[in-house]
Scaffold this active site. Structure first.
Site, PDB file in Angstrom:
ATOM      1  N   ILE A  52       0.915  -1.189   0.108  1.00 25.17           N
ATOM      2  CA  ILE A  52       0.108   0.114   0.102  1.00 25.17           C
ATOM      3  C   ILE A  52       0.697   1.304   0.115  1.00 25.17           C
ATOM      4  O   ILE A  52       0.527   2.372  -0.530  1.00 25.17           O
ATOM      5  CB  ILE A  52      -0.988  -0.006   1.078  1.00 25.17           C
ATOM      6  CG1 ILE A  52      -2.142  -1.151   1.250  1.00 25.17           C
ATOM      7  CG2 ILE A  52      -1.631   1.406   1.353  1.00 25.17           C
ATOM      8  CD1 ILE A  52      -3.039  -0.795  -0.172  1.00 25.17           C
ATOM      9  N   VAL A  54       2.519   4.529  -0.316  1.00 28.49           N
ATOM     10  CA  VAL A  54       2.664   5.434  -1.348  1.00 28.49           C
ATOM     11  C   VAL A  54       3.815   6.657  -0.903  1.00 28.49           C
ATOM     12  O   VAL A  54       4.654   6.323  -0.104  1.00 28.49           O
ATOM     13  CB  VAL A  54       1.522   6.088  -1.776  1.00 28.49           C
ATOM     14  CG1 VAL A  54       1.043   5.369  -3.095  1.00 28.49           C
ATOM     15  CG2 VAL A  54       0.512   6.168  -0.832  1.00 28.49           C
ATOM     16  N   LYS A  86      10.274  17.616   5.748  1.00 32.13           N
ATOM     17  CA  LYS A  86       8.704  17.767   5.900  1.00 32.13           C
ATOM     18  C   LYS A  86       8.880  19.063   7.313  1.00 32.13           C
ATOM     19  O   LYS A  86       9.044  18.530   8.354  1.00 32.13           O
ATOM     20  CB  LYS A  86       8.078  16.947   6.101  1.00 32.13           C
ATOM     21  CG  LYS A  86       6.720  17.204   6.780  1.00 32.13           C
ATOM     22  CD  LYS A  86       5.929  15.973   6.893  1.00 32.13           C
ATOM     23  CE  LYS A  86       4.491  16.623   7.727  1.00 32.13           C
ATOM     24  NZ  LYS A  86       3.653  15.599   8.272  1.00 32.13           N
ATOM     25  N   LEU A 345      -1.941  -1.245   9.392  1.00 34.42           N
ATOM     26  CA  LEU A 345      -3.179  -1.206   8.715  1.00 34.42           C
ATOM     27  C   LEU A 345      -4.077  -2.489   9.199  1.00 34.42           C
ATOM     28  O   LEU A 345      -5.241  -2.349   9.083  1.00 34.42           O
ATOM     29  CB  LEU A 345      -3.234  -1.272   7.039  1.00 34.42           C
ATOM     30  CG  LEU A 345      -2.523  -0.102   6.489  1.00 34.42           C
ATOM     31  CD1 LEU A 345      -2.433  -0.146   5.010  1.00 34.42           C
ATOM     32  CD2 LEU A 345      -2.884   1.269   6.893  1.00 34.42           C
ATOM     33  N   TYR A 451      10.311  21.639  22.793  1.00 34.59           N
ATOM     34  CA  TYR A 451       9.801  20.096  22.225  1.00 34.59           C
ATOM     35  C   TYR A 451      10.027  19.162  23.406  1.00 34.59           C
ATOM     36  O   TYR A 451      10.567  19.454  24.503  1.00 34.59           O
ATOM     37  CB  TYR A 451      10.782  19.688  21.155  1.00 34.59           C
ATOM     38  CG  TYR A 451       9.916  18.994  19.956  1.00 34.59           C
ATOM     39  CD1 TYR A 451       8.817  19.708  19.339  1.00 34.59           C
ATOM     40  CD2 TYR A 451      10.078  17.854  19.651  1.00 34.59           C
ATOM     41  CE1 TYR A 451       7.960  18.938  18.574  1.00 34.59           C
ATOM     42  CE2 TYR A 451       9.173  16.992  18.782  1.00 34.59           C
ATOM     43  CZ  TYR A 451       8.148  17.570  18.123  1.00 34.59           C
ATOM     44  OH  TYR A 451       7.322  17.094  17.125  1.00 34.59           O
ATOM     45  N   GLU A 458       5.096  12.820  25.252  1.00 33.28           N
ATOM     46  CA  GLU A 458       4.666  13.326  23.882  1.00 33.28           C
ATOM     47  C   GLU A 458       3.345  12.294  23.653  1.00 33.28           C
ATOM     48  O   GLU A 458       2.301  12.750  22.953  1.00 33.28           O
ATOM     49  CB  GLU A 458       5.750  13.170  22.846  1.00 33.28           C
ATOM     50  CG  GLU A 458       5.284  13.434  21.757  1.00 33.28           C
ATOM     51  CD  GLU A 458       6.416  13.530  20.828  1.00 33.28           C
ATOM     52  OE1 GLU A 458       7.725  13.053  21.326  1.00 33.28           O
ATOM     53  OE2 GLU A 458       6.306  14.015  19.463  1.00 33.28           O
ATOM     54  N   PHE A 462      -0.148  14.086  22.601  1.00 30.15           N
ATOM     55  CA  PHE A 462       0.106  14.089  21.104  1.00 30.15           C
ATOM     56  C   PHE A 462      -0.292  15.294  20.550  1.00 30.15           C
ATOM     57  O   PHE A 462       0.516  16.008  19.825  1.00 30.15           O
ATOM     58  CB  PHE A 462      -0.127  12.757  20.536  1.00 30.15           C
ATOM     59  CG  PHE A 462       0.335  12.846  19.314  1.00 30.15           C
ATOM     60  CD1 PHE A 462       1.680  12.412  18.792  1.00 30.15           C
ATOM     61  CD2 PHE A 462      -0.410  12.577  17.975  1.00 30.15           C
ATOM     62  CE1 PHE A 462       2.293  12.237  17.808  1.00 30.15           C
ATOM     63  CE2 PHE A 462       0.065  12.319  16.897  1.00 30.15           C
ATOM     64  CZ  PHE A 462       1.408  12.384  16.618  1.00 30.15           C
TER      65      PHE A 462
HETATM   66  N1  TRP Z   1       2.501  16.074  18.349  1.00 25.97           N
HETATM   67  C1  TRP Z   1       2.741  15.885  16.894  1.00 25.97           C
HETATM   68  C2  TRP Z   1       4.083  16.679  16.121  1.00 25.97           C
HETATM   69  O1  TRP Z   1       4.459  17.657  16.536  1.00 25.97           O
HETATM   70  C3  TRP Z   1       1.454  16.189  16.255  1.00 25.97           C
HETATM   71  C4  TRP Z   1       1.497  15.961  14.711  1.00 25.97           C
HETATM   72  C5  TRP Z   1       1.090  14.755  14.051  1.00 25.97           C
HETATM   73  C6  TRP Z   1       1.651  17.022  13.576  1.00 25.97           C
HETATM   74  N2  TRP Z   1       1.049  15.420  12.841  1.00 25.97           N
HETATM   75  C7  TRP Z   1       1.423  16.444  12.599  1.00 25.97           C
HETATM   76  C8  TRP Z   1       2.186  18.500  13.816  1.00 25.97           C
HETATM   77  C9  TRP Z   1       1.453  17.041  11.302  1.00 25.97           C
HETATM   78  C10 TRP Z   1       2.306  19.194  12.519  1.00 25.97           C
HETATM   79  C11 TRP Z   1       2.011  18.596  11.328  1.00 25.97           C
HETATM   80  O2  TRP Z   1       4.649  15.796  15.864  1.00 25.97           O
END
Ligand code: TRP
Length: 542
Positions: A52, A54, A86, A345, A451, A458, A462
């Site tokens: 799956i 991608v 990212k 999944l 952080y 965390e 979350f």
């Molecule tokens: N606590 C997570 C983080 O900062 C929250 C999170 C998950 C997040 N997906 C995300 C923050 C996408 C920003 C963009 O990593």
């Protein structure tokens, strides 16, 4: 007297069998071999099965929780897996349709907002907004937005980190890389097809039988068979809790899209572009980006989704090859049943709007290692594991749903249904109520400057207050009032003003020194501008 079962070493797990050679299977194999080197681990993979994975987006703790645990430095796996950076997600047209404002967007960024007098900066931003300041939330409270707009790299040329970031990659490359790692550590890789699951008298799994006549017995079985849920679902009959009343999307069409990086740069963020009946992801990699339209089949057909996708990127629907996926949102009632733990999944599925797919895998592996059983299978260990997975999933489902139910869009039947017809959990209602009253949504707990360094903390917290503000303020959904106590904290307001100014100054300094994301990645991956990336391109659209 100590019960003899408590001290008995003979109950130790000796062997683990993993079913499935996708991303979850190889992440499980490498993680468990590292955590328990003395256990025999076998991974059964059916040859030729489509996977799956991608173009995937991740979150920052992938390094600290997963790769650091394996002892693999970031630069090493990044090079092996053609990874890119990212620094957050750019949401486009979630507030206004493109016909009204084609440029409407906001960022969801990483890192935890600094606090001042026990209240996060978001609250001082709300106060300034009430006083007429119209700077968007993320631009006021984070250094990153102007740097992302300029498509700069979060690393300096000498690999110094200047922002919180995660990664984009092709999950097939990560699975193949972890296969090399795990087999190098002694995991046995068997390419054969499952034909039958042999059960013990008490219902537990005894062994997996294969087409070529193998019998793979084990103490513990890990189901990484994807949507088919061959062990936890088909063999053990654990019910899947369907949650399609919370989220309407149930399909995706995906394809890599070629991209002229030299001319346009490489965006250091994921984009999520809202469409008439769903949204489209854009995951920039060198030479191309991964993209897919996540749609609701109640509001658009698969062909309609393909046409819309091709219109967005200027592709020819007749010659583009698509990965077509149908999915069911929800999770197993219990992820761990008897001597079988489902991961990936086969355990749960949530649309990839907030990059939780790979996170769910290593969060489950972390919880499994923490609650690792012996052959007596104390049900309390499984219960605690299952509780953790439940909270992880249901909280994330709520957070993803919030993007839909709090969007003001009403221009298509899909968006009207999101606003008016979704089932909303008590927990999300409670959080939105706190937000509206001006309270921080989840109180930030941080170990170190902005952080987490502790995954336990965390994991518990979350979706931080900053995440809630990025999305809700971005959607134009603001608190109804300023928290009353903030109006009395005049000294703190002045301190916050200094913090806002610092963010601007630091951002400008970084803008003047950071390389572009394109230049950094080209050098990092030793690419020459002329050589088109993407020998993997052909294999991806399957
Ligand atoms: N606590 C997570 C983080 O900062 C929250 C999170 C998950 C997040 N997906 C995300 C923050 C996408 C920003 C963009 O990593």
């Amino acid at each position: 007297m100590i019960d003899s079962t408590v001290r008995s070493d003979t109950a130790r797990i000796e062997s683990v069998v993993i079913l499935g050679g996708g991303t979850a299977g190889w992440m499980a194999a490498s993680y468990l071999k590292k955590a328990f080197p003395d256990i025999r681990i076998t991974l059964l993979e059916a040859p030729g099965l489509p996977k799956i994975g991608v173009g995937e987006a991740t979150i920052p703790n992938l390094q600290s929780v997963f790769f650091d645990f394996l002892g693999i430095p970031e630069q090493e796996w990044m090079r092996e897996c053609n990874a890119s950076f990212k620094c957050g997600i750019k949401f486009k047209n979630w507030r206004q349709p493109p016909a009204v404002n084609p440029h409407e967007s906001y960022y969801h960024l990483f890192g935890i907002l600094k606090a001042c007098d026990g209240l996060p900066l978001s609250h001082y931003w709300s106060l300034n907004r009430e006083r007429g300041d119209d700077e968007p939330f993320a631009y006021a409270c984070y250094r990153e937005p102007p740097l992302l707009d300029a498509k700069l790299s979060p690393r300096t040329r000498d690999f110094r980190r200047t922002m919180y970031y995660a990664w984009h990659f092709d999950a097939h490359l990560v699975a193949a890389y972890l296969c090399r790692v795990a087999t190098g550590w002694g995991v046995e890789h068997i390419q054969d097809r499952l034909t039958r699951v042999e059960r013990e008298a008490d219902g537990a799994i005894a062994a997996l039988h294969t087409e070529q006549g193998r019998r793979l017995d084990g103490d513990l079985f890990i189901d990484c068979s994807g949507f088919r849920r061959l062990l936890v679902g088909e063999a053990l009959g654990e019910p899947f809790l369907d949650m399609s009343d919370y989220l309407l999307c149930d399909g995706a069409v995906a394809s890599p899209v070629p991209h002229d990086d030299a001319a346009n740069g490489v965006e250091p963020f994921t984009s999520s572009i809202a469409r008439d009946a769903g949204w489209t992801w854009k995951v920039p990699l060198l030479g191309r980006f991964g993209s897919g339209y996540v749609y609701s089949s109640h509001f658009v057909s698969e062909d309609g989704a393909i046409r819309d996708f091709c219109r967005l990127w200027g592709l020819d629907p007749d010659t583009t090859r698509f990965n077509k996926i149908r999915f069911r949102v929800g999770r197993n009632r219990r992820s761990w049943v008897r001597n079988c733990v489902s991961i990936g999944l086969s355990s749960c599925f949530l649309e990839p709007l907030e990059s939780t797919g790979i996170y769910f895998i290593y969060a489950a592996l972390y919880q499994l290692a923490k609650h690792f059983p012996d052959r007596t299978f104390d049900p309390v260990l499984a219960d605690r594991f299952n509780e953790a997975i439940e909270v992880m999933y249901d909280d994330s489902r709520d957070f993803v749903q919030m993007h839909y139910c709090c969007s003001p869009r009403e221009d298509t039947p899909f968006w009207r249904a999101n606003r008016h017809d979704l089932r909303i959990s008590d927990s999300l209602r409670h959080k939105l109520e706190s937000y509206k009253a001006g309270l921080p949504v989840n109180m930030p707990i941080t170990d170190v400057d902005g952080y987490y360094t502790n995954f336990e903390a965390e994991f518990q917290n979350f979706w931080t207050n900053g995440s809630f503000y990025c999305i809700l303020a971005g959607l134009g959904s603001h608190p109804d009032r300023i928290l009353p106590r903030l109006r009395h904290a005049v000294g703190s307001q002045q301190t916050a003003a200094g913090m806002f100014a610092n963010i601007k100054r630091e951002s400008a300094e970084l803008a003047a020194t950071l390389p572009t994301n394109y230049d950094f990645l080209m050098e990092f991956h030793s690419r020459r501008p002329a050589q088109p990336a993407g020998s993997e391109l052909a294999g991806m659209a399957r």
